[in-house]
Design an enzyme around this catalytic site. Structure first.
Site, PDB file in Angstrom:
ATOM      1  N   LYS A 168       6.866   7.183   6.576  1.00 53.85           N
ATOM      2  CA  LYS A 168       5.669   6.919   5.762  1.00 53.85           C
ATOM      3  C   LYS A 168       5.035   5.585   6.149  1.00 53.85           C
ATOM      4  CE  LYS A 168       2.495   7.196   2.643  1.00 53.85           C
ATOM      5  NZ  LYS A 168       2.754   7.194   1.197  1.00 53.85           N
ATOM      6  N   LYS A 236       1.205  -3.655  -0.333  1.00 51.30           N
ATOM      7  CA  LYS A 236       2.656  -3.440  -0.452  1.00 51.30           C
ATOM      8  C   LYS A 236       3.178  -2.666   0.753  1.00 51.30           C
ATOM      9  CE  LYS A 236       3.893  -0.019  -3.151  1.00 51.30           C
ATOM     10  NZ  LYS A 236       4.564   1.018  -2.324  1.00 51.30           N
TER      11      LYS A 236
END
Length: 291
Positions: A168, A236
């Site tokens: 991811k 993030k």
């Protein structure tokens, strides 16, 4: 065929549609959300607190593993284990190290941890066409895969716990870099006097076509940054990606520049808006000559 009970923690733009797809697929479902009103939309499926869940498979659609740790400390995990929970899948984007740490903590109670971060955004969640990259032991993957396929169009087992998160982060490198490129192109076209919608149409007809352009061009043209994926979450993810790169010795020079632009999104107070708000940073940099 008896279907395992499934619980969904977190009913935001991704979690709520995921839960609805799971229910439509016939899995017994329970849901929890910090804001109780969102859980109440699911009627009798809502539980008042995480420790009350009774589900074989728990899916966390919370922002990160940190939030999962807050609502599922050791006493709650022990209750889950006693009430039949066997698998916990983290669907948020996080770091491979955090996944492995969680697997160690929950493994002491007999719970198997999977990471299955999602790509496709809130539109993909609503359509049930998400792409999931899964890190899991083979047996755990076989058990949870039917649940994952109830809300995803692509499900790939990438390796052991943590492998899904690494995949991811590769995805986020492409998404963030492409979004910045789209923002720069549309700003350049605006300055050249090109009609924005016409420019997007012609870009879609050539090699520049892609999911990011499709999903974000209208937001940028309208400067309408109602939330899809937030700038804060983008930062993030990029921080996790560059940290992984540091560990593995990867340079990621373009991604580090992209991260700096999204860090500026946060400094400007735009972190809670859709990450396409990076356009405001890109256009401001060009107007003032900033590097």
């Amino acid at each position: 065929m008896n279907r395992p009970g499934v619980a969904v923690l977190g009913l935001g733009p991704m979690g709520a549609p995921v839960a609805r797809h799971i229910a439509r697929a016939g899995f017994p479902l329970q849901v929890w959300n910090r804001t109780r009103a969102k859980a109440d939309e699911f009627g009798h499926r809502a539980v008042a607190e995480p420790g009350a869940l009774r589900a074989s498979i728990v899916l966390s659609v919370l922002p990160d593993i940190d939030q999962l740790g807050e609502i599922a400390p050791e006493p709650v995990v022990r209750r889950w284990a006693a009430q039949g929970t066997a698998h916990v899948a983290v669907l948020s984007t996080t770091s491979p190290g955090k996944v492995r740490d969680l697997a160690g903590r929950l493994g002491r109670h007999g719970l198997a941890v999977l990471d299955a971060p999602m790509s496709g955004g809130d539109a993909g969640a609503r359509a049930g066409t998400l792409s999931l990259m899964v890190g899991a032991d083979p047996e755990a993957y076989r058990t949870v895969e039917p649940v994952l396929r109830s809300f995803a169009g692509t499900v790939e087992h990438m390796g052991p716990p943590g492998a899904g998160s690494a995949a991811k982060l590769c995805n986020q490198v492409i998404v963030a870099g492409t979004l910045v490129a789209v923002a720069e192109a549309l700003d350049l076209g605006r300055r050249a006097g090109l009609p924005g919608e016409q420019l997007v149409r012609v870009l879609r007809g050539g090699l520049a076509a892609g999911a990011v352009l499709d999903a974000k061009a209208a937001k940028i043209l309208d400067r309408d940054y109602r939330l899809g994926g937030s700038g804060a979450n983008q930062v993030k993810d990029l921080r996790y990606a560059t940290a992984l790169a540091d560990t593995l010795g990867a340079g990621l020079p373009q991604t580090r520049r992209t991260r700096a632009l999204f860090e500026e999104v946060l400094r400007r107070g735009l972190g809670d808006l859709d990450h396409s708000a990076v356009f405001e940073v890109v256009s401001a940099h060009e107007e003032t000559g900033e590097e």
